[in-house]
Structure formats: C-alpha cells, structure tokens
Design an enzyme around this catalytic site. Structure first.
Site, short mmCIF file in Angstrom:
data_model
loop_
_atom_site.label_atom_id
_atom_site.label_comp_id
_atom_site.label_asym_id
_atom_site.label_seq_id
_atom_site.Cartn_x
_atom_site.Cartn_y
_atom_site.Cartn_z
N HIS A 128 3.81 -1.14 5.84
CA HIS A 128 2.66 -2.04 5.10
C HIS A 128 1.52 -0.79 4.79
O HIS A 128 1.01 -0.96 3.68
CB HIS A 128 2.15 -2.86 5.92
CG HIS A 128 0.88 -3.71 5.67
ND1 HIS A 128 1.02 -5.01 5.08
CD2 HIS A 128 -0.47 -3.73 5.43
CE1 HIS A 128 -0.12 -5.65 4.93
NE2 HIS A 128 -0.99 -4.48 5.03
N GLU A 129 1.17 -0.16 5.78
CA GLU A 129 0.17 0.84 5.45
C GLU A 129 0.51 1.91 4.46
O GLU A 129 -0.26 2.49 3.63
CB GLU A 129 -0.30 1.45 6.78
CG GLU A 129 -0.88 0.39 7.91
CD GLU A 129 -1.85 -0.77 7.52
OE1 GLU A 129 -2.44 -0.35 6.40
OE2 GLU A 129 -2.03 -1.66 7.99
N HIS A 132 -0.08 0.80 0.97
CA HIS A 132 -1.58 1.07 0.53
C HIS A 132 -1.91 2.42 0.23
O HIS A 132 -2.57 2.56 -0.68
CB HIS A 132 -2.50 0.63 1.74
CG HIS A 132 -2.86 -0.87 2.10
ND1 HIS A 132 -2.62 -1.72 1.11
CD2 HIS A 132 -2.69 -1.61 3.25
CE1 HIS A 132 -2.87 -2.87 1.64
NE2 HIS A 132 -2.85 -2.94 3.05
#
Length: 226
Positions: A128-129, A132
C-alpha cells in the site's frame, strides 16, 4: 538402603519466569499487588510488548523484501522510476494513530508494529505505502491537493490487497455487492480526512468521488488488481 531422590536444580532463568508469571497472575486478579506495583508492572509489560512487536516487524520486513512477490514486484517497479528501495526505507515505529502504516516523501515508509496483526497484514501495508511512493515519483503528486491524494489512496487501497474479502471480514464488513469498490472508497475517504487541508468528511467524500472512476481503473504498475 534406598537412594535419596534429588530435587532438580532450578535455574535463575526458570525462577525469573516463575516470578514474572506470579506477578502477571497478581496483575490480572488484583490480589497481592498495590496500585504502584500494578502501574510499574504494566509499564514493564508494555515495554516488552513494544520491543517484541518492533522486532517482529523487522523480521517480517526482511522476509517480505526477499520472498513476497508483490513486495518484490513493487521494489522493481520503483527502481524503474529511479527510486532504489532498501530495507532502510521502511521504519518500524509504534504509532498512536489508528493506522498500520504511512508514507512521507521526506521520511519514507512507516510501519506501525502495534497496529499490524499478522505477516500478511504487514505485506498489504508495505505494498500500500509503496504504491504511494510509486505515485509520488512517477506522477509528482501534490499531497496537499485533496484530489491528488484521493487518487493515490484509491489506487493503494485497490491494488495492495488491503480490500480483499478476507481483510474486510476481519474488520467486520460483510458487503457482498461490489465489496471491493465499497471498501476502496471507504478507506480512501478515511485517509483523505487525515489531510490537514481537509475540512471535514464531506469534503473528503467529494474528492474521492471526483477521481474514483479514473483512478480505480488505473492499475499501474500492475496489469490488473492482484
């Protein structure tokens, strides 16, 4: 004459374990421990738990960077946008917020050991990160712009595994119709509300709704939602 049975020697380590067990029992039952002792013992337990969680986070981090297909894939994709990832880009630090991780263009990726419940959960958080981070380097995201952040949040929630049906079941959500989309939108709104430039939930909802279709359809760098 019968041999006298010998009493097994008790090691210092065993004595310390027994002492800790006894104190734990007193702490749970409230018997034989005054308020000061209870507070001191709880503080010690909290420190030991924090150390264990941080060590576990480091072990899982190293293992996932070596063996997780989606994590390794994201490392390779980040390399293609001139971001060389190492384990030092992931910091295992306990968090006060109700989140399992975070991304900062300056500080890298945060993993919250006290909010991560399993190795699979940490894998989803890392991916997820990393999405980003990928968006930041490939698209030059302005994180103060709610629509920019909303787009990256939609993509990260959708592509990381964070909205798989099993994860939603663990959270207590049982939607069967368009479950994935519902989860992605809900979690994107939740993240955007944390932006200092976001005034309220309604503003976060508008930002997410305005970019949802195009950003949900954009699965880069994956070929599809895995």
């Amino acid at each position: 004459m019968a041999d006298k049975e010998e009493t097994p020697a008790v090691s210092l380590k065993d004595m310390k374990k027994f002492e800790k067990w006894t104190k734990s029992l007193k702490y749970i039952t409230g018997l034989g421990m005054d308020e000061v002792e209870r507070k001191d013992f709880k503080k010690r337990l909290d420190v030991e738990l924090e150390e264990y969680q941080c060590n576990q986070c480091e072990v899982w981090k190293d293992n996932l960077l070596k063996n997780s297909p989606p994590v390794r894939f994201m490392v390779e994709q980040l390399r293609k946008v001139d971001k060389e990832m190492t384990k030092d880009d992931f910091q295992c630090i306990p968090c006060d917020e109700m989140r399992s991780g975070g991304f900062s263009p300056v500080d890298g990726i945060l993993l919250c050991p006290n909010k991560i419940g399993s190795k699979t959960h940490q894998e989803h958080t890392m991916v997820h990160e990393m999405i980003h981070m990928y968006d930041h380097h490939k698209f030059n995201v302005d994180w103060s712009n709610l629509k920019h952040q909303a787009c990256s949040e939609v993509r990260a929630a959708s592509l990381s595994g964070d909205c798989r049906w099993t994860r939603e079941m663990q959270r207590g959500f049982f939607t069967f119709t368009k479950q994935h989309q519902v989860c992605v939108k809900r979690r994107a709104v939740l993240s955007v509300t944390q932006n200092p430039n976001c005034k309220n939930v309604e503003e976060a909802e508008r930002a997410v709704s305005s970019v949802f279709e195009s950003c949900f359809a954009d699965t880069r760098p994956f070929d599809e939602i895995y």
